[in-house]
Design an enzyme around this catalytic site. Structure first.
Site, PDB file in Angstrom:
ATOM      1  N   GLU A 134      51.621  49.813  62.789  1.00 53.23           N
ATOM      2  CA  GLU A 134      50.902  51.100  62.892  1.00 53.23           C
ATOM      3  C   GLU A 134      49.552  50.972  62.218  1.00 53.23           C
ATOM      4  O   GLU A 134      49.469  50.343  61.160  1.00 53.23           O
ATOM      5  CB  GLU A 134      51.646  52.195  62.105  1.00 53.23           C
ATOM      6  CG  GLU A 134      53.029  52.503  62.540  1.00 53.23           C
ATOM      7  CD  GLU A 134      53.772  53.298  61.454  1.00 53.23           C
ATOM      8  OE1 GLU A 134      53.178  53.695  60.436  1.00 53.23           O
ATOM      9  OE2 GLU A 134      54.970  53.505  61.638  1.00 53.23           O
ATOM     10  N   LYS A 136      46.670  51.521  59.718  1.00 46.06           N
ATOM     11  CA  LYS A 136      46.713  52.005  58.333  1.00 46.06           C
ATOM     12  C   LYS A 136      45.593  53.032  58.178  1.00 46.06           C
ATOM     13  O   LYS A 136      44.411  52.678  58.154  1.00 46.06           O
ATOM     14  CB  LYS A 136      46.534  50.845  57.359  1.00 46.06           C
ATOM     15  CG  LYS A 136      46.651  51.263  55.906  1.00 46.06           C
ATOM     16  CD  LYS A 136      46.724  50.029  55.012  1.00 46.06           C
ATOM     17  CE  LYS A 136      46.960  50.402  53.564  1.00 46.06           C
ATOM     18  NZ  LYS A 136      45.946  51.272  52.996  1.00 46.06           N
ATOM     19  N   ASP A 138      43.046  55.566  56.662  1.00 46.28           N
ATOM     20  CA  ASP A 138      42.348  55.604  55.378  1.00 46.28           C
ATOM     21  C   ASP A 138      42.162  57.059  54.963  1.00 46.28           C
ATOM     22  O   ASP A 138      41.108  57.659  55.174  1.00 46.28           O
ATOM     23  CB  ASP A 138      40.995  54.892  55.529  1.00 46.28           C
ATOM     24  CG  ASP A 138      40.416  54.525  54.185  1.00 46.28           C
ATOM     25  OD1 ASP A 138      41.104  54.726  53.165  1.00 46.28           O
ATOM     26  OD2 ASP A 138      39.271  54.031  54.160  1.00 46.28           O
ATOM     27  N   TYR A 245      54.366  58.838  58.860  1.00 46.55           N
ATOM     28  CA  TYR A 245      54.813  57.463  59.102  1.00 46.55           C
ATOM     29  C   TYR A 245      55.987  57.006  58.253  1.00 46.55           C
ATOM     30  O   TYR A 245      56.415  55.867  58.370  1.00 46.55           O
ATOM     31  CB  TYR A 245      53.651  56.496  58.898  1.00 46.55           C
ATOM     32  CG  TYR A 245      52.893  56.719  57.595  1.00 46.55           C
ATOM     33  CD1 TYR A 245      53.499  56.489  56.371  1.00 46.55           C
ATOM     34  CD2 TYR A 245      51.575  57.174  57.611  1.00 46.55           C
ATOM     35  CE1 TYR A 245      52.825  56.698  55.192  1.00 46.55           C
ATOM     36  CE2 TYR A 245      50.887  57.387  56.428  1.00 46.55           C
ATOM     37  CZ  TYR A 245      51.524  57.146  55.220  1.00 46.55           C
ATOM     38  OH  TYR A 245      50.855  57.360  54.042  1.00 46.55           O
ATOM     39  N   LYS A 333      45.229  43.898  55.935  1.00 46.49           N
ATOM     40  CA  LYS A 333      43.927  44.556  55.833  1.00 46.49           C
ATOM     41  C   LYS A 333      42.891  43.882  56.723  1.00 46.49           C
ATOM     42  O   LYS A 333      42.940  42.672  56.937  1.00 46.49           O
ATOM     43  CB  LYS A 333      43.426  44.488  54.379  1.00 46.49           C
ATOM     44  CG  LYS A 333      44.266  45.252  53.381  1.00 46.49           C
ATOM     45  CD  LYS A 333      43.976  46.733  53.492  1.00 46.49           C
ATOM     46  CE  LYS A 333      44.498  47.525  52.310  1.00 46.49           C
ATOM     47  NZ  LYS A 333      43.822  47.311  51.080  1.00 46.49           N
ATOM     48  N   CYS A 428      35.338  30.454  21.132  1.00 50.39           N
ATOM     49  CA  CYS A 428      35.431  31.853  21.542  1.00 50.39           C
ATOM     50  C   CYS A 428      34.089  32.541  21.284  1.00 50.39           C
ATOM     51  O   CYS A 428      33.575  32.470  20.165  1.00 50.39           O
ATOM     52  CB  CYS A 428      36.549  32.533  20.758  1.00 50.39           C
ATOM     53  SG  CYS A 428      36.557  34.320  20.976  1.00 50.39           S
ATOM     54  N   CYS A 431      34.854  35.340  18.292  1.00 52.84           N
ATOM     55  CA  CYS A 431      35.214  35.016  16.898  1.00 52.84           C
ATOM     56  C   CYS A 431      34.831  33.598  16.500  1.00 52.84           C
ATOM     57  O   CYS A 431      34.943  33.234  15.336  1.00 52.84           O
ATOM     58  CB  CYS A 431      36.704  35.246  16.673  1.00 52.84           C
ATOM     59  SG  CYS A 431      37.729  33.973  17.432  1.00 52.84           S
ATOM     60  N   CYS A 446      41.231  31.327  23.452  1.00 46.80           N
ATOM     61  CA  CYS A 446      40.775  31.391  22.066  1.00 46.80           C
ATOM     62  C   CYS A 446      41.991  31.232  21.153  1.00 46.80           C
ATOM     63  O   CYS A 446      43.023  31.861  21.368  1.00 46.80           O
ATOM     64  CB  CYS A 446      40.112  32.756  21.845  1.00 46.80           C
ATOM     65  SG  CYS A 446      40.036  33.266  20.130  1.00 46.80           S
ATOM     66  N   CYS A 452      40.772  37.312  15.872  1.00 47.84           N
ATOM     67  CA  CYS A 452      39.714  37.499  16.881  1.00 47.84           C
ATOM     68  C   CYS A 452      39.628  38.981  17.238  1.00 47.84           C
ATOM     69  O   CYS A 452      40.593  39.575  17.739  1.00 47.84           O
ATOM     70  CB  CYS A 452      40.030  36.679  18.124  1.00 47.84           C
ATOM     71  SG  CYS A 452      38.880  36.977  19.467  1.00 47.84           S
TER      72      CYS A 452
HETATM   73  S1  IVH Z   1      53.952  53.103  54.920  1.00 49.94           S
HETATM   74  C1  IVH Z   1      57.005  52.267  51.638  1.00 49.94           C
HETATM   75  N1  IVH Z   1      52.318  53.457  56.914  1.00 49.94           N
HETATM   76  O1  IVH Z   1      48.734  53.000  52.678  1.00 49.94           O
HETATM   77  C2  IVH Z   1      55.897  52.298  52.636  1.00 49.94           C
HETATM   78  N2  IVH Z   1      51.443  53.661  54.727  1.00 49.94           N
HETATM   79  O2  IVH Z   1      48.564  50.842  50.721  1.00 49.94           O
HETATM   80  C3  IVH Z   1      55.072  53.510  52.555  1.00 49.94           C
HETATM   81  N3  IVH Z   1      49.084  54.285  54.638  1.00 49.94           N
HETATM   82  O3  IVH Z   1      50.367  54.626  50.046  1.00 49.94           O
HETATM   83  C4  IVH Z   1      53.796  53.431  53.219  1.00 49.94           C
HETATM   84  N4  IVH Z   1      48.762  54.420  56.808  1.00 49.94           N
HETATM   85  O4  IVH Z   1      49.079  56.079  51.719  1.00 49.94           O
HETATM   86  C5  IVH Z   1      52.447  53.426  55.589  1.00 49.94           C
HETATM   87  N5  IVH Z   1      51.016  53.804  58.798  1.00 49.94           N
HETATM   88  C6  IVH Z   1      51.132  53.773  57.467  1.00 49.94           C
HETATM   89  C7  IVH Z   1      50.051  54.055  56.604  1.00 49.94           C
HETATM   90  C8  IVH Z   1      50.247  53.973  55.232  1.00 49.94           C
HETATM   91  C9  IVH Z   1      48.201  54.551  55.614  1.00 49.94           C
HETATM   92  C10 IVH Z   1      48.776  54.313  53.195  1.00 49.94           C
HETATM   93  C11 IVH Z   1      49.786  55.036  52.351  1.00 49.94           C
HETATM   94  C12 IVH Z   1      50.238  54.055  51.317  1.00 49.94           C
HETATM   95  C13 IVH Z   1      49.134  53.055  51.342  1.00 49.94           C
HETATM   96  C14 IVH Z   1      49.621  51.709  50.883  1.00 49.94           C
END
Ligand code: IVH
Length: 702
Positions: A134, A136, A138, A245, A333, A428, A431, A446, A452
């Protein structure tokens, strides 16, 4: 936009004299007025947004540090939509976790390999393994609690355990169902991301501009600022949306696969991101990554990568968590953003355990909306390997919240003369003690120990930090100021700060109210759990996870201390027991005992005992295996060692890796070998896999 450097040499606010602060505050007021006029009235911005934000932040820091000057100079400014306080804090039913990051195919393949190892999946099982991918989003994560299908609470992520109650604000968001459309579990936590579309963000900023209000730096900040409003009417007029999600607590199981779960969410009336896809391996993930990256700019909302989750919920449950992140999900990422700038100077910082860390001081550069002025250089080998020298032009990259890094020097910019190679100090810088680099280790350290000043100061900062004592108001700047002023030298001094009341009140930025708040925040932390306490001591190699392991094993402070002192004797039972705790390696045992062998550390502990109540960490006394000590040996056919260990611990057992008189059960897999033999000699109960499964109430083997 035209770029401009900030016109001030950046002096830490606590080091400024009142008259320096006065000059700077007046100059800032003038400058910001000029920038505002250029921006709002002449449509001709003079500085980059990020530089403007930096100046605003600086202005705010100065105002906080010198409150008396705000009035006399009449420089009060309202600063943007700062995160507001005053919202009620609430605890999530199930903590909100974060995700591990991947940056390339190898990272992703490692993620799959870890899953395969943990579950011991064979190649035909691997063919059945699938992931939901899915985008991610922002934005700002939110936890929605539904009871009998009605939205009863909405809480921001906060620190993952406790967030802020924004229920009324969330009810104004049009695509969040107040009542679920179809039958759902009696009580369920639904998680997702609140965001503002790129288009709406531009419109919102246009409105902000018209009404002479501060602009938001990016859609994420705009979403956060809009949701966390005391005045719900403000939120109502902000174009917020939600993608869901994940699930937190649920009184009933909802689906067998994540894909099915997403369908249920849609049936209940939520919006699920439509771009999700099921993939099966790293190659398909790589393709999907590319597809989404190509679409990124045409999407109406910001994303910063793709999240991959194991599709089978039963496998998710088996995989569980490590630290604060699930083993069954990862965030891949998008590539880091980069920029080229000049490395002005290499500075050496000394950490709390004496490690000398080189830091690159950079000509400030805007990378993806953030002004970067420093980057880590890790250690001297890294400097040599990359041949990084002062005054070089360097390529800097920033990915997410990670500390900026130097990728490489920009060889094309070399002039005829280049600085000589950087000479890493062998003493160091604070110190003057010898700094040694043991063979095989990357870091130089150190040897000054607690003579220190840098180490003492860093230990105090660590002691007060978020995962340790978490003392509000005792951030690194305040700790440094108090340390330099001689108010605190060792951790227990923090609990006697009252004695310096009049001296503190004489410092700039402190008044009766702020001091009373600080002392009360300190008072609240006189009770601490054993794991936090152990972590707060800042012993080398004892991170959060190890501190928890130790606390869970020894339970009470007095037992822990007594056993650690006994463990200083090599070959003692206590030393063997420490080394036998699963997850504690020889290096850790070495560091803890080294700590306990030093008289001054024992004094530190004695002084702390007098001012603290250190709470025992309760072992799970109700679990099926409460109070039992278990050793696994050999290979089990239906679960891996890691999985078996996690199950045993969840049920309240202690897992050790060697047999002793304390052992209750030996679980013997195939090729159990010498441990099983020793157990039998000691007359211990040996269980085979079938009996182990019976013990934990798992279905019998076929
Ligand atoms: S799953 C245990 N799915 O990314 C798993 N997170 O870096 C829970 N986020 O805190 C997260 N899109 O705020 C999940 N499709 C997606 C997401 C997502 C954005 C964010 C979320 C999480 C953060 C982690």
């Amino acid at each position: 936009m035209k770029k401009s450097q900030t016109p001030f040499e950046h002096i830490e606010t606590h080091l400024l004299s009142k008259s320096q602060a006065e000059d700077e505050m007046l100059a800032l007021k003038e400058l910001l007025k000029q920038f505002d006029d250029a921006y709002y009235n002449q449509d001709d911005p003079q500085v980059d947004d990020a530089v403007y934000d930096t100046l605003r932040r600086r202005q705010k820091d100065l105002q906080l540090r010198f409150p008396t000057l705000v009035k006399t100079l009449n420089v009060h400014e309202t600063v943007g939509s700062e995160p507001r306080t005053g919202l009620t804090k609430r605890t999530h039913l199930v903590p909100m976790l974060s995700l591990e990051n991947a940056f390339n195919t190898t990272d992703f393949q490692n993620f799959i390999n870890r899953i395969q190892r943990y579950l011991d999946l064979k190649s035909n099982d691997m063919e059945n393994l699938s992931f939901v991918a899915e985008p991610k989003i922002d934005g700002l994560s939110i936890n929605l609690v539904y009871e009998d299908g009605n939205l009863v609470q909405a809480i921001t992520r906060g620190d993952g355990t406790i967030g802020e109650d924004v229920t009324e604000n969330v009810k104004t968001i049009s695509n969040i169902p107040i009542k679920l459309l179809k039958k759902a579990p009696e009580k369920i936590e639904i998680r997702g991301e609140v965001y503002i579309s790129k288009q709406d963000f531009l419109i919102l900023n246009e409105q902000q501009k018209q009404s002479h209000k501060r602009l938001f730096a990016n859609p994420r900040n705009a979403a956060a600022g809009s949701l966390r409003q005391l005045d719900v009417e403000i939120t109502r007029h902000r174009p917020l949306s939600l993608f869901v999600y994940a699930q937190g607590y649920s009184s009933q199981s909802v689906a067998d696969t994540h894909e099915h779960f997403l369908k249920r969410l849609q049936e209940w009336g939520f919006q699920v991101n439509p771009l999700y896809r099921v993939i099966k391996n790293a190659n398909q993930a790589e393709d999907f990554q590319q597809t989404i990256f190509t679409q990124r700019s045409s999407l109406s909302y910001d994303i910063d990568g793709v999240v991959y989750k194991v599709n089978d919920i039963h496998l998710q449950d088996r995989l569980g968590f490590v630290g604060r992140a699930p083993r069954w999900a990862i965030a891949w990422k998008f590539p880091a953003e980069k920029g080229i700038t000049t490395l002005k100077k290499i500075e050496i910082q000394v950490g709390r355990t004496g490690t000398l860390t080189p830091v690159a001081l950079l000509e400030p550069i805007n990378i993806g909306g953030v002004i970067v002025t420093r980057a880590t250089l890790h250690n001297e080998d890294e400097i040599n390997r990359k041949d990084i020298r002062e005054n070089d032009k360097v390529i800097v990259q920033r990915a997410g919240d990670v500390i900026p890094q130097i990728v490489q020097v920009d060889a094309s910019s070399f002039k005829e003369t280049r600085n000589l190679s950087f000479q890493f100090p062998h003493t160091c810088p604070i110190c003057g003690a010898h700094a040694e680099k043991p063979t095989g280790e990357a870091a130089r350290r150190c040897t000054g120990g607690l003579t220190c000043k840098a180490q003492i100061e860093e230990r105090l900062i660590h002691f007060c930090s978020k995962n340790a004592f978490d003392i509000e108001g005792m951030g690194s700047k305040t700790v440094s100021t108090f340390f330099k002023a001689g108010f605190i030298h060792q951790p227990s001094d923090i609990f006697h700060l009252e004695a310096y009341r009049s001296e503190i009140l004489r410092l700039e930025g402190w008044a009766e109210l702020s001091l009373a708040n600080l002392l009360s925040a300190i008072d609240q932390k006189r009770t601490v759990t054993l794991d936090r306490f152990i972590y707060a001591l800042g012993i080398r190699h004892i991170g959060l996870v190890t501190a928890k392991l130790l606390a869970a094993y020894y339970n009470t402070y007095s037992i822990w201390k007594e056993q650690m002192m006994l463990a200083c004797q090599i070959g003692s039972d206590a030393r063997l027991a420490l080394g036998s705790i699963e997850g504690i390696g020889p290096a850790v045992a070495e560091e803890i005992t080294a700590f306990f062998s030093e008289k001054h550390n024992l004094n530190t502990l004695n002084d702390l005992e007098k001012v603290l109540h250190i709470e025992s960490v309760e072992s799970n006394t109700e679990g099926l295996l409460a109070g039992k000590t278990i050793v696994f040996t050999g290979t089990l056919s239906t679960m891996t060692r890691s999985e078996a260990k996690d199950i045993a611990e969840r049920l309240g057992a202690k897992v050790t890796n060697s047999v002793s008189v304390k052992t209750d059960y030996i679980i013997e897999g195939v090729d159990g070998g010498s441990k099983a033999k020793k157990a039998k000699e000691l007359g211990k109960t040996c269980l085979n896999e079938q009996e182990w499964r019976e013990l934990i109430h798992y279905p019998p083997l076929d």
